[in-house]
Design a protein around this motif. Structure first.
Motif, PDB file in Angstrom:
ATOM      1  N   ALA A   1      55.330  39.536  47.932  1.00  0.00           N
ATOM      2  CA  ALA A   1      55.795  40.781  48.758  1.00  0.00           C
ATOM      3  C   ALA A   1      54.867  42.029  48.272  1.00  0.00           C
ATOM      4  N   VAL A   2      54.815  42.096  46.737  1.00  0.00           N
ATOM      5  CA  VAL A   2      53.820  43.308  46.425  1.00  0.00           C
ATOM      6  C   VAL A   2      52.472  43.083  46.946  1.00  0.00           C
ATOM      7  N   THR A   3      51.933  41.845  46.822  1.00  0.00           N
ATOM      8  CA  THR A   3      50.595  41.605  47.286  1.00  0.00           C
ATOM      9  C   THR A   3      50.737  41.720  48.894  1.00  0.00           C
ATOM     10  N   ARG A   4      51.424  41.462  49.449  1.00  0.00           N
ATOM     11  CA  ARG A   4      51.520  41.852  51.127  1.00  0.00           C
ATOM     12  C   ARG A   4      51.359  43.237  51.041  1.00  0.00           C
ATOM     13  N   LYS A   5      52.045  43.915  50.460  1.00  0.00           N
ATOM     14  CA  LYS A   5      52.286  45.484  50.718  1.00  0.00           C
ATOM     15  C   LYS A   5      50.549  46.121  50.242  1.00  0.00           C
ATOM     16  N   CYS A   6      50.223  45.485  49.138  1.00  0.00           N
ATOM     17  CA  CYS A   6      48.783  46.413  48.965  1.00  0.00           C
ATOM     18  C   CYS A   6      47.378  45.464  49.189  1.00  0.00           C
ATOM     19  N   ARG A   7      47.537  44.384  50.039  1.00  0.00           N
ATOM     20  CA  ARG A   7      46.006  43.746  50.472  1.00  0.00           C
ATOM     21  C   ARG A   7      46.260  43.878  52.097  1.00  0.00           C
ATOM     22  N   PRO A   8      45.549  44.863  52.690  1.00  0.00           N
ATOM     23  CA  PRO A   8      45.465  44.730  54.030  1.00  0.00           C
ATOM     24  C   PRO A   8      45.191  43.426  54.824  1.00  0.00           C
ATOM     25  N   ASP A   9      44.437  42.819  54.250  1.00  0.00           N
ATOM     26  CA  ASP A   9      43.954  41.376  54.603  1.00  0.00           C
ATOM     27  C   ASP A   9      45.056  40.265  54.279  1.00  0.00           C
ATOM     28  N   TRP A  10      46.287  40.457  53.936  1.00  0.00           N
ATOM     29  CA  TRP A  10      46.960  39.479  53.528  1.00  0.00           C
ATOM     30  C   TRP A  10      47.033  38.248  54.489  1.00  0.00           C
ATOM     31  N   ASP A  11      47.157  38.686  55.843  1.00  0.00           N
ATOM     32  CA  ASP A  11      46.975  37.450  56.723  1.00  0.00           C
ATOM     33  C   ASP A  11      45.800  37.745  57.866  1.00  0.00           C
TER      34      ASP A  11
ATOM     35  N   LYS B   1      34.007  44.928  57.850  1.00  0.00           N
ATOM     36  CA  LYS B   1      34.368  43.997  56.622  1.00  0.00           C
ATOM     37  C   LYS B   1      35.291  45.014  55.581  1.00  0.00           C
ATOM     38  N   ALA B   2      35.353  46.360  55.986  1.00  0.00           N
ATOM     39  CA  ALA B   2      36.055  47.239  54.968  1.00  0.00           C
ATOM     40  C   ALA B   2      37.312  46.838  54.742  1.00  0.00           C
ATOM     41  N   GLY B   3      38.162  46.277  55.842  1.00  0.00           N
ATOM     42  CA  GLY B   3      39.302  45.889  55.560  1.00  0.00           C
ATOM     43  C   GLY B   3      39.769  44.536  54.939  1.00  0.00           C
ATOM     44  N   PHE B   4      38.773  43.968  54.381  1.00  0.00           N
ATOM     45  CA  PHE B   4      38.573  42.797  53.728  1.00  0.00           C
ATOM     46  C   PHE B   4      38.150  42.863  52.386  1.00  0.00           C
ATOM     47  N   TYR B   5      38.944  42.044  51.289  1.00  0.00           N
ATOM     48  CA  TYR B   5      38.652  42.098  49.847  1.00  0.00           C
ATOM     49  C   TYR B   5      36.975  41.866  49.793  1.00  0.00           C
ATOM     50  N   PRO B   6      36.254  42.624  49.028  1.00  0.00           N
ATOM     51  CA  PRO B   6      36.653  43.794  48.382  1.00  0.00           C
ATOM     52  C   PRO B   6      36.746  45.144  48.545  1.00  0.00           C
ATOM     53  N   TYR B   7      37.334  45.399  50.129  1.00  0.00           N
ATOM     54  CA  TYR B   7      37.363  46.488  50.698  1.00  0.00           C
ATOM     55  C   TYR B   7      36.508  47.643  50.738  1.00  0.00           C
ATOM     56  N   GLY B   8      35.197  47.299  50.820  1.00  0.00           N
ATOM     57  CA  GLY B   8      33.944  48.118  51.304  1.00  0.00           C
ATOM     58  C   GLY B   8      33.529  48.336  49.733  1.00  0.00           C
ATOM     59  N   LYS B   9      33.812  47.773  48.680  1.00  0.00           N
ATOM     60  CA  LYS B   9      33.046  48.016  47.323  1.00  0.00           C
ATOM     61  C   LYS B   9      32.394  46.743  47.175  1.00  0.00           C
ATOM     62  N   SER B  10      31.222  46.731  46.214  1.00  0.00           N
ATOM     63  CA  SER B  10      30.651  45.664  45.735  1.00  0.00           C
ATOM     64  C   SER B  10      31.420  44.978  44.561  1.00  0.00           C
ATOM     65  N   TYR B  11      30.942  43.739  44.376  1.00  0.00           N
ATOM     66  CA  TYR B  11      31.723  43.140  43.243  1.00  0.00           C
ATOM     67  C   TYR B  11      31.401  43.652  42.054  1.00  0.00           C
ATOM     68  N   VAL B  12      30.518  44.394  41.738  1.00  0.00           N
ATOM     69  CA  VAL B  12      30.061  45.097  40.698  1.00  0.00           C
ATOM     70  C   VAL B  12      30.866  46.059  40.378  1.00  0.00           C
ATOM     71  N   THR B  13      31.232  46.871  41.416  1.00  0.00           N
ATOM     72  CA  THR B  13      32.167  48.189  41.361  1.00  0.00           C
ATOM     73  C   THR B  13      33.438  47.462  41.188  1.00  0.00           C
ATOM     74  N   VAL B  14      33.918  46.528  41.731  1.00  0.00           N
ATOM     75  CA  VAL B  14      35.354  46.021  41.398  1.00  0.00           C
ATOM     76  C   VAL B  14      35.467  45.654  39.876  1.00  0.00           C
ATOM     77  N   PHE B  15      34.592  44.660  39.570  1.00  0.00           N
ATOM     78  CA  PHE B  15      34.635  44.325  38.061  1.00  0.00           C
ATOM     79  C   PHE B  15      34.877  45.512  37.158  1.00  0.00           C
ATOM     80  N   GLY B  16      33.629  46.456  37.440  1.00  0.00           N
ATOM     81  CA  GLY B  16      33.593  47.679  36.789  1.00  0.00           C
ATOM     82  C   GLY B  16      34.765  48.371  36.491  1.00  0.00           C
ATOM     83  N   GLU B  17      35.667  48.445  37.558  1.00  0.00           N
ATOM     84  CA  GLU B  17      36.708  49.179  37.488  1.00  0.00           C
ATOM     85  C   GLU B  17      37.980  48.681  36.518  1.00  0.00           C
ATOM     86  N   GLN B  18      37.950  47.482  36.205  1.00  0.00           N
ATOM     87  CA  GLN B  18      38.707  46.730  35.633  1.00  0.00           C
ATOM     88  C   GLN B  18      38.643  46.954  34.096  1.00  0.00           C
ATOM     89  N   ASP B  19      40.013  46.927  33.313  1.00  0.00           N
ATOM     90  CA  ASP B  19      39.887  47.415  32.022  1.00  0.00           C
ATOM     91  C   ASP B  19      39.094  46.223  31.075  1.00  0.00           C
TER      92      ASP B  19
END
Length: 143
Positions: free
Chosen positions: A100-110, A125-143
């Motif tokens: 349920a949480v994933t469905r709420k926060c992932r616009p491309d759930w279905d 493709k901005a509505g699909f993971y990684p939502y308009g970001k590069s994978y470098v940006t996505v992984f750089g945002e992680q702790d």
């Protein structure tokens, strides 16, 4: 321990907080074969801040066990009070909550719906993971 492996595939995180000392907490973590973070709160800061002292056991002063499901941004989705065993969530309840949480926060759930298929076909493709970001940006945002 097995469920944690499943959670990792879904980019979910698990943390255990204990009122035991750091060495006791680490011994327990090792004993159960867990590899997620176990935090020692021997000073009972969390217990006091959340007012979850198990007052029926003043000798050991433990916390009432809780399972808290959080959405992104540390928003509380659901809380389980596990003082009695049957108050603790089952693995299936946790799966359903995390779904349920994933469905709420992932616009491309279905992605099978016509709207998503059409957007993909148009190159939107901005509505699909990684939502308009590069994978470098996505992984750089992680702790």
């Amino acid at each position: 321990v097995q469920f944690h492996r499943e959670m990792e595939v879904a980019y979910c995180r698990l943390v255990t907080i204990s009122t035991d000392s750091l060495s006791e907490t680490n011994e327990y973590r090792t004993g159960v074969g867990a590899h997620w973070p176990f935090l020692s709160d021997a000073g009972r800061t969390v217990q006091k801040d959340l007012d979850i002292a198990e007052y029926t056991d003043p000798v050991h002063n433990p916390m009432i066990p809780h399972t808290i499901i959080l959405e992104p941004g540390l928003v509380v989705f659901k809380i389980y009070n596990g003082y009695w065993f049957l108050g603790r969530p089952t693995l299936e309840e946790l799966r359903q909550d995390l779904r349920a949480v994933t469905r709420k926060c992932r616009p491309d759930w279905d992605i099978t719906d016509a709207e998503h298929k059409a957007a993909w076909s148009r190159g939107e493709k901005a509505g699909f993971y990684p939502y308009g970001k590069s994978y470098v940006t996505v992984f750089g945002e992680q702790d």
